[in-house]
Design a protein around this motif. Structure first.
Motif, short mmCIF file in Angstrom:
data_model
loop_
_atom_site.label_atom_id
_atom_site.label_comp_id
_atom_site.label_asym_id
_atom_site.label_seq_id
_atom_site.Cartn_x
_atom_site.Cartn_y
_atom_site.Cartn_z
N UNK A 455 0.75 -0.58 0.09
CA UNK A 455 -0.43 0.24 0.21
C UNK A 455 0.59 1.34 0.19
N UNK A 456 2.20 0.97 1.07
CA UNK A 456 3.07 2.66 1.14
C UNK A 456 3.29 2.84 -0.59
N UNK A 457 4.25 4.08 -0.83
CA UNK A 457 4.90 4.14 -2.06
C UNK A 457 6.48 4.14 -2.49
N UNK A 458 7.06 3.16 -0.92
CA UNK A 458 8.09 3.12 -1.03
C UNK A 458 8.35 1.60 -1.74
N UNK A 459 10.13 1.46 -2.61
CA UNK A 459 9.82 0.58 -3.16
C UNK A 459 11.42 0.02 -2.11
N UNK A 460 11.48 -1.31 -2.30
CA UNK A 460 12.77 -1.81 -1.46
C UNK A 460 14.11 -1.93 -2.57
N UNK A 461 14.00 -1.91 -4.21
CA UNK A 461 14.04 -2.17 -4.68
C UNK A 461 14.08 -0.88 -5.61
N UNK A 462 14.40 -0.07 -5.99
CA UNK A 462 13.51 1.28 -6.98
C UNK A 462 13.87 0.49 -8.27
N UNK A 463 12.89 0.39 -9.11
CA UNK A 463 12.93 -0.14 -10.29
C UNK A 463 13.60 0.95 -11.86
N UNK A 464 14.09 0.27 -12.80
CA UNK A 464 14.84 0.77 -13.31
C UNK A 464 13.96 2.33 -14.34
N UNK A 465 12.57 1.89 -14.36
CA UNK A 465 11.88 3.21 -14.74
C UNK A 465 10.79 2.96 -14.03
N UNK A 466 10.27 4.08 -14.86
CA UNK A 466 8.37 4.41 -13.40
C UNK A 466 7.71 5.13 -14.96
N UNK A 467 6.54 4.44 -14.51
CA UNK A 467 5.52 4.59 -15.67
C UNK A 467 4.75 5.07 -15.06
N UNK A 468 4.08 6.52 -14.68
CA UNK A 468 3.75 7.14 -14.30
C UNK A 468 2.15 7.10 -14.35
N UNK A 469 1.36 6.40 -15.54
CA UNK A 469 0.37 5.78 -15.76
C UNK A 469 -0.25 6.05 -14.92
N UNK A 470 -0.15 5.19 -14.15
CA UNK A 470 -0.96 4.33 -12.65
C UNK A 470 -0.48 4.48 -11.87
#
Lengths: 553, 146
Positions: A455-470
């Motif tokens: 539910x939170x907006x944090x990552x343990x391993x940030x993704x290489x790209x983030x598509x912000x459409x959703x």
């Protein structure tokens, strides 16, 4: 050692190439205009120093990349023009030398016993040429591109050898020019027409350099196929075992080209030469191989005995005459993989907590062997890397694709399932059997080891790209029509109940009844699907995937 | 004294000439390095421009070839590509960049030497960089799998 000899030879051969064009007249005229061999040596020595310095500054580093090539042409050309002017108008040079003390200072620098022979001019002449000399030698290119970045010492030694070769021939040319001058007694007079003429020549050449005409002349020669010794040198370079590997591509996108050490260590049987390069991006998730234990011989209990709440999500499989089998997330989150046989089909039920991907595969390998899968400990963009115990191959969960091992490039077949809540299951399948909490592993199935990660907006391993459409962690229902990968926001679809859409010109129909999804292709066949968080699906399919949204039609 | 003045005037004239002549040679409108040998470009092999890059399909591989007109080894590769354009795969586009005039692209991809090849995706994002491919075949074989 052979490369050193080759570098020396390459330096010599460069004199026979178009790229030396701007240098030759300057060296020839510049040294012919000076009396004494000392000045010829000085011109060449300072040329060598300047070539090495500017090679390292401009070609060995990126710091001065922002300076346009034209600037160097103007700097060099103007210097040559200036030197030409001092020869053409000796009084000017006398004045400048005396008033600045330049001559005396450089004279002392080079040789304290130097006579009143001007040392500054030859020095300046040699130095002026460094910024514009760009070698066309393939060996020089090899030194810069391959040797220098790996070992500065070896690269520098070869650069030195190259420059010595180049300078040696240049020196012969300079001395030759001088000996011609000496035979002509009338030419020695500093105020004579001959020297003035040479000065004028230098002015012209300087202008040609500064305006880029000299480079254009080189280009003109090259375009007509006059490549000088370059082809010969390339041939020698190809024949010689230089001990330097063919320069390979350098990744500039942060992409790794080496397999991660932890995988190499834990999967020693993999042939790392023939893997999907995607695996080079893998990182260790923390627990080692099998540190997260897959379940192999799962036990089941009647639904009535299960105490977990109605809102717990679960993967639900049709077990034919035996009803349905239920794999609740609160158990899957600790094991990620359950190898089972359902309705006679060997399946592996997989769940990747970091990317919310719930996927059921047929665990039959392309060679017909039914294998079991384990958790490798590796992650690519938060997604689990599974390994199969039969061949020790590595498979990416979200795509079902083999990235390493015997079956690289092949994909596991999806097996149909439903994603329901235990509440749904209690309503629709009161006789269901549920994966037992008695797994043989001491785990607290009441507790989610990832906390509120879903539910939170944090990552343990940030993704290489983030598509912000959703929102990154929005759950998508995903399937494949033909070759086209498709995703639909799952909750919105559940809400809408149905969606008709066209994908690649094919009509697809989606229906959700009592939480159960059916995806049909134009022929009315039911397509298998899976679920995954938006960011994770988008990482894989951002460019070519299609998103269908019930909200926007 | 008169000579000194003449000398200074000559140097000044030289500098002014140099500075005024250069911008004309490098004005943005200057045509890409076309020539008899490299003419006959195609969709898969053409001079670099933002438009040419934008025309690449989303899954296409773009290879920027930093070539200088005076660079002999570049010339060999240019001729080989031009002669074998039909063997460039459909999803590969080779864009010819003038090494001398492209300061910004050189900075973007850290290109320090002529005859450098930069593999990029269709948005121009750099993927890999290498030097001195001698033939089209060698260039295509060096493209890294992403």
């Amino acid at each position: 050692m052979e490369l050193l000899a080759l570098s020396l030879l390459a330096g010599v051969l460069t004199v026979l190439s178009p790229c030396v064009l701007p240098l030759l007249p300057v060296i020839l005229a510049g040294s012919a205009a000076e009396s004494g061999r000392r000045s010829a040596y000085l011109i060449i020595a300072s040329l060598a120093v300047s070539v090495i310095t500017f090679t390292l500054l401009l070609r060995g580093a990126t710091a001065l990349l922002g300076v346009p090539t034209d600037v160097w042409l103007i700097v060099s050309g103007s210097l040559v023009v200036f030197i030409g002017a001092t020869l053409a108008f000796p009084a000017l040079w006398e004045r400048i030398s005396t008033s600045t003390g330049l001559n005396r200072a450089t004279g002392e620098l080079v040789d304290s016993s130097a006579k009143r022979t001007g040392m500054a001019r030859p020095l300046l002449l040699g130095l002026s040429l460094g910024p514009i000399f760009t070698s066309c030698s393939p060996t020089y290119g090899l030194i810069l591109a391959t040797v220098l970045p790996t070992s500065f010492a070896v690269g520098f030694a070869n650069l030195l050898a190259y420059t010595v070769g180049l300078s040696a021939v240049m020196l012969l040319i300079a001395l030759g020019g001088q000996s011609v001058t000496r035979r002509m007694k009338w030419a020695v007079d500093p105020n004579g027409m001959f020297r003035r003429g040479l000065g004028g020549l230098l002015i012209v050449v300087g202008l040609l350099i500064a305006t880029g005409v000299a480079k254009d002349a080189e280009a003109w020669l090259v375009e007509r196929g006059i490549l000088g010794a370059v082809v010969l040198e390339q041939g020698i370079l190809d024949q010689t075992d230089t001990g330097v590997d063919e320069p390979g591509p350098v990744r500039i996108d942060g992409g790794e080209t080496e397999p991660p050490a932890f995988l190499v260590q834990q999967f020693p049987d993999i042939d790392w030469q023939s893997v999907d390069p995607a695996i080079f991006q893998a990182v260790g998730g923390g627990p080692p191989r099998d540190g997260i234990p897959a379940l192999d011989d799962p036990a089941f209990v009647p639904l009535a005995q299960v105490v977990w709440g109605d809102d717990v999500q679960a993967i639900v499989l049709d077990d034919g005459v035996n009803g349905v089998r239920v794999y609740p997330y609160n158990i899957l989150v600790w094991h990620e993989i359950v190898n089972d046989t359902v309705d006679g089909v060997p399946v592996t039920v997989t769940f990747c907590p970091l990317c919310g991907s719930a996927i059921v595969f047929d665990r039959t390998l392309p060679n017909g062997t039914a294998t079991t899968f384990g958790v490798s400990g590796g992650l690519i963009d938060s997604n689990m890397l599974m390994f199969d115990r039969a061949t020790e191959g590595l498979w990416q969960q979200s795509t079902g694709r083999a990235l390493a091992g015997e079956f690289v490039g092949t994909e596991l077949a999806l097996h149909p399932f439903q994603l329901l809540t235990l509440g749904d299951v209690r309503e629709s399948y009161p006789d269901a059997r549920v994966l037992s909490a008695d797994t043989g592993f001491p785990r607290d199935y009441e507790r989610n080891p990832y906390g509120d990660y879903d539910e939170n907006d944090r990552f343990l391993f940030p993704p290489s790209t983030l598509d912000e459409r959703y929102p990154a962690k929005l759950i998508m229902a995903a399937f494949v029509v033909g070759e086209q990968r498709v995703a639909v926001p799952w909750l919105a679809l559940r809400e809408a109940g149905s969606l008709e859409a066209e994908v690649d010109g094919r009509a697809v129909s989606l229906r959700v009844t009592d939480g159960e999804l059916v995806v049909r292709d134009p022929a009315g066949r039911s397509l298998p699907f899976y679920f995954e968080m938006w960011f994770s699906w988008a990482v894989q399919n951002q460019e070519s995937g299609v998103v269908l949204d019930p909200a926007t039609g | 004294m008169k000579k000194l003045v003449i000398g200074i005037v000559v140097v000044l004239v030289a500098a002014v000439l140099a500075i005024t002549l250069i911008p004309r040679a490098t004005a943005p409108s200057a045509p890409p390095p076309a020539s008899a040998e490299t003419a006959g470009f195609s969709e898969r092999y053409q001079p670099y421009s933002e438009q040419a890059l934008a025309e690449a399909g989303p899954d296409d591989t773009v290879v920027l070839f930093f070539s200088a007109a005076w660079c002999a080894t570049c010339k060999v590769l240019r001729d080989d590509i031009a002669a074998n354009q039909q063997s460039i795969p459909d999803d590969v586009r080779i864009l010819l960049v003038d090494f001398d005039d492209s300061t910004e692209l050189k900075q973007q991809y850290d290109v320090v030497a002529q005859h450098t090849l930069v593999q990029a995706d269709s948005t121009g994002e750099g993927i890999a960089r290498w030097n001195a491919s001698r033939s089209l075949d060698e260039l295509l074989a060096t493209i890294v799998v992403v």
